[in-house]
Every structure is written in C-alpha cells, then in structure tokens.
Scaffold this motif. Sequence first.
Motif, mmCIF file in Angstrom:
data_model
loop_
_atom_site.group_PDB
_atom_site.id
_atom_site.type_symbol
_atom_site.label_atom_id
_atom_site.label_comp_id
_atom_site.label_asym_id
_atom_site.label_seq_id
_atom_site.Cartn_x
_atom_site.Cartn_y
_atom_site.Cartn_z
ATOM 1 N N LEU A 172 -6.019 2.227 9.105
ATOM 2 C CA LEU A 172 -6.772 1.424 8.152
ATOM 3 C C LEU A 172 -6.030 1.260 6.834
ATOM 4 O O LEU A 172 -5.413 2.205 6.341
ATOM 5 C CB LEU A 172 -8.129 2.077 7.857
ATOM 6 N N TYR A 173 -6.107 0.055 6.275
ATOM 7 C CA TYR A 173 -5.657 -0.155 4.898
ATOM 8 C C TYR A 173 -6.615 0.573 3.958
ATOM 9 O O TYR A 173 -7.833 0.432 4.068
ATOM 10 C CB TYR A 173 -5.670 -1.634 4.545
ATOM 11 N N ASP A 174 -6.073 1.325 3.031
ATOM 12 C CA ASP A 174 -6.906 1.935 1.997
ATOM 13 C C ASP A 174 -7.377 0.900 0.986
ATOM 14 O O ASP A 174 -8.456 1.034 0.403
ATOM 15 C CB ASP A 174 -6.133 3.036 1.268
ATOM 16 N N ALA A 175 -6.559 -0.120 0.785
ATOM 17 C CA ALA A 175 -6.877 -1.209 -0.139
ATOM 18 C C ALA A 175 -6.315 -2.497 0.434
ATOM 19 O O ALA A 175 -5.418 -2.483 1.290
ATOM 20 C CB ALA A 175 -6.296 -0.938 -1.520
ATOM 21 N N LEU A 176 -6.857 -3.618 -0.027
ATOM 22 C CA LEU A 176 -6.427 -4.929 0.462
ATOM 23 C C LEU A 176 -5.779 -5.750 -0.646
ATOM 24 O O LEU A 176 -5.821 -6.981 -0.627
ATOM 25 C CB LEU A 176 -7.618 -5.680 1.051
ATOM 26 N N ASP A 177 -5.160 -5.064 -1.603
ATOM 27 C CA ASP A 177 -4.489 -5.761 -2.699
ATOM 28 C C ASP A 177 -3.447 -6.729 -2.154
ATOM 29 O O ASP A 177 -2.649 -6.375 -1.273
ATOM 30 C CB ASP A 177 -3.810 -4.746 -3.622
ATOM 31 N N GLY A 178 -3.466 -7.956 -2.679
ATOM 32 C CA GLY A 178 -2.508 -8.962 -2.263
ATOM 33 C C GLY A 178 -2.911 -9.736 -1.024
ATOM 34 O O GLY A 178 -2.264 -10.720 -0.668
ATOM 35 N N GLN A 179 -3.969 -9.313 -0.349
ATOM 36 C CA GLN A 179 -4.416 -10.001 0.854
ATOM 37 C C GLN A 179 -5.523 -10.998 0.526
ATOM 38 O O GLN A 179 -6.201 -10.891 -0.501
ATOM 39 C CB GLN A 179 -4.889 -8.997 1.901
ATOM 40 N N VAL A 180 -5.694 -11.960 1.427
ATOM 41 C CA VAL A 180 -6.646 -13.055 1.222
ATOM 42 C C VAL A 180 -7.619 -13.090 2.394
ATOM 43 O O VAL A 180 -7.208 -13.000 3.562
ATOM 44 C CB VAL A 180 -5.922 -14.403 1.087
ATOM 45 N N THR A 215 -13.816 -7.765 -1.858
ATOM 46 C CA THR A 215 -13.367 -7.933 -3.234
ATOM 47 C C THR A 215 -13.129 -6.582 -3.892
ATOM 48 O O THR A 215 -12.116 -6.371 -4.578
ATOM 49 C CB THR A 215 -14.399 -8.742 -4.037
ATOM 50 N N ASP A 216 -14.046 -5.657 -3.680
ATOM 51 C CA ASP A 216 -13.902 -4.312 -4.235
ATOM 52 C C ASP A 216 -12.647 -3.614 -3.704
ATOM 53 O O ASP A 216 -12.057 -2.766 -4.394
ATOM 54 C CB ASP A 216 -15.127 -3.462 -3.914
ATOM 55 N N LEU A 217 -12.237 -3.968 -2.478
ATOM 56 C CA LEU A 217 -11.029 -3.387 -1.889
ATOM 57 C C LEU A 217 -9.752 -4.051 -2.402
ATOM 58 O O LEU A 217 -8.647 -3.627 -2.035
ATOM 59 C CB LEU A 217 -11.089 -3.498 -0.361
ATOM 60 N N GLY A 218 -9.895 -5.082 -3.226
ATOM 61 C CA GLY A 218 -8.732 -5.702 -3.846
ATOM 62 C C GLY A 218 -8.318 -7.030 -3.281
ATOM 63 O O GLY A 218 -7.369 -7.650 -3.772
ATOM 64 N N ALA A 219 -9.011 -7.503 -2.241
ATOM 65 C CA ALA A 219 -8.652 -8.786 -1.636
ATOM 66 C C ALA A 219 -9.075 -9.952 -2.528
ATOM 67 O O ALA A 219 -10.037 -9.854 -3.296
ATOM 68 C CB ALA A 219 -9.297 -8.930 -0.264
ATOM 69 N N THR A 220 -8.350 -11.063 -2.403
ATOM 70 C CA THR A 220 -8.819 -12.334 -2.931
ATOM 71 C C THR A 220 -9.732 -12.923 -1.883
ATOM 72 O O THR A 220 -9.305 -13.202 -0.756
ATOM 73 C CB THR A 220 -7.638 -13.291 -3.198
ATOM 74 N N VAL A 221 -11.008 -13.099 -2.212
ATOM 75 C CA VAL A 221 -12.007 -13.477 -1.221
ATOM 76 C C VAL A 221 -12.547 -14.870 -1.512
ATOM 77 O O VAL A 221 -13.030 -15.145 -2.621
ATOM 78 C CB VAL A 221 -13.166 -12.467 -1.190
ATOM 79 N N TYR A 222 -12.483 -15.713 -0.502
ATOM 80 C CA TYR A 222 -13.115 -17.021 -0.555
ATOM 81 C C TYR A 222 -14.473 -16.903 0.129
ATOM 82 O O TYR A 222 -14.563 -16.535 1.306
ATOM 83 C CB TYR A 222 -12.249 -18.074 0.133
ATOM 84 N N ALA A 223 -15.517 -17.177 -0.624
ATOM 85 C CA ALA A 223 -16.885 -17.029 -0.146
ATOM 86 C C ALA A 223 -17.402 -18.390 0.303
ATOM 87 O O ALA A 223 -17.727 -19.250 -0.529
ATOM 88 C CB ALA A 223 -17.777 -16.457 -1.249
ATOM 89 N N GLY A 224 -17.463 -18.590 1.608
ATOM 90 C CA GLY A 224 -17.910 -19.860 2.147
ATOM 91 C C GLY A 224 -19.410 -20.020 2.027
ATOM 92 O O GLY A 224 -20.178 -19.107 2.344
ATOM 93 N N THR A 225 -19.833 -21.199 1.567
ATOM 94 C CA THR A 225 -21.257 -21.481 1.416
ATOM 95 C C THR A 225 -21.491 -22.965 1.615
ATOM 96 O O THR A 225 -20.636 -23.785 1.265
ATOM 97 C CB THR A 225 -21.768 -21.037 0.038
ATOM 98 N N ARG A 226 -22.654 -23.302 2.183
ATOM 99 C CA ARG A 226 -22.924 -24.701 2.523
ATOM 100 C C ARG A 226 -23.234 -25.582 1.327
ATOM 101 O O ARG A 226 -23.163 -26.808 1.424
ATOM 102 C CB ARG A 226 -24.099 -24.784 3.500
#
Length: 234
Positions: A7-15, A34-45
């Motif tokens: 497992l990744y401990d953090a997702l820094d730099g990931q999308v 997001t808390d794990l450091g990822a850049t998160v795109y939140a899909g919504t209608r």
Amino acid sequence: MEPEPELYDALDGQVALVTGANRGIGREIATRLTDLGATVYAGTRSASNDVPGGTRSALLDVTQEGDVEATVDGIFEETGRLDVLVNNAGVGEFDDSLVAEPTTRIDRTLAVNLRGPMLLCKHALPLLLQREGGRVVNVSSGMGALAEPQRGGSPSYRVSKTGLNGLTAYLHGEYGDRGLLANSVCPGWVRTDMGGENASRSIEEGAATPVWLCRFEPGSPAGLFWRDRRVIDW
C-alpha cells in the motif's frame, strides 16, 4: 490465504477521478483521497452541487459521453496523468420484479451503473496505462454476485452490478499484464440516500475498502471482488 497488497502510505503527486463525488460514499472517498495527498477530481452531474473541500469539481454525467471525454481530456491538460479511477456513481430502486419494473428505470440503471463505467474506462485507459499500477476501483454490490441468491427484486440494479463485475474481470484480463489494477468492491448496506436510514453501515465504513484499494501499489492483487478488505466470490 488472503492476497497481501503493498500500500501507498500517501498519494502525493497522484491524480484521482471519483464519479458521483458530491454525496454519500463517493464524497467520502474523494475526501479521504485528498487527505492522502492526491489531486482529486470530484465528478458531479450538476455544477451547482457541492464537492468536498480541496477537490476539483468536474461536471460529469456518466451517461453523457461528451461529459466523460471532456473530463478526461481536462484532467490530461491540467495534470498530464491519471492514477486512479473510482467508478462510484450509481442509481438503484428496489423491490420490483422484472415484470413490474418500468423499462425507463431499466434503461436508466444500466446507463448509469454499467455503461457509464465502461465509457469512463474507454476514455481513461490511455492515461491509466501510462504508468504501471494505474487503478480502477468499481463500486459494485453483493446484490450482483452470482454466488449469492439472485432473488428479492431489483432486477436492473442486480444485473448492472453483475455487469460491472464483468467489466472488472475484462479489464484485468485485457490490461492486467500492462500493469493495470482493476478491482470491484462491495461497500455493504450503507446509510446513503440510496441505502436509506435503516442501513447497517455508516458512510465512513462503506468508503473504507474502496479507499484501501486506491492505495494499492504496482503488482498488488487485481481482478478480484472485495468486501471489508477480503476477497469474496463473484
């Protein structure tokens, strides 16, 4: 023995892209990634829907291929990569038999729960395959498991989730040797708008295993169906 992922401990730099991320399980997944450091795109209608703080809102109706293509293209233009796709958006109405279920509901359920994830994968795969260990997490349901009794109504929902598991198996068979990690997950009966207030699990509990799957490092188990971090039968 259960397969043991790294497992990744953090997702820094990931999308990551999470569909249906403005409420329920999808919102919690987006928040945790997001808390794990990822850049998160939140899909919504709808552009008027609120998305979790720290995420990037993505106007995305998964039944509209134009939305899907524009979202994936936008992610590529802004970040140049996509590491995680969570196919979470789903609809379901329950109890009716196939004879009683309106055809419009059948069409809508299959469009959101199965066709939508297929379109997302179709357009996102070129990005997911750029690096070893791209992850697809399909939020499925034990109601679609062929190993469990398929009775009790909800035909289009059940069949859509069986099909979603089929998509997971296909992705693993076709792209697993190129490093893609595709897994299905049953979050259980969760207290969301769909699950209702009498459901046995909190949203936080429902999101826990999907988020765990998003942390899988390259070479981790894939092509499997999970519940509570354990493999279950298809």
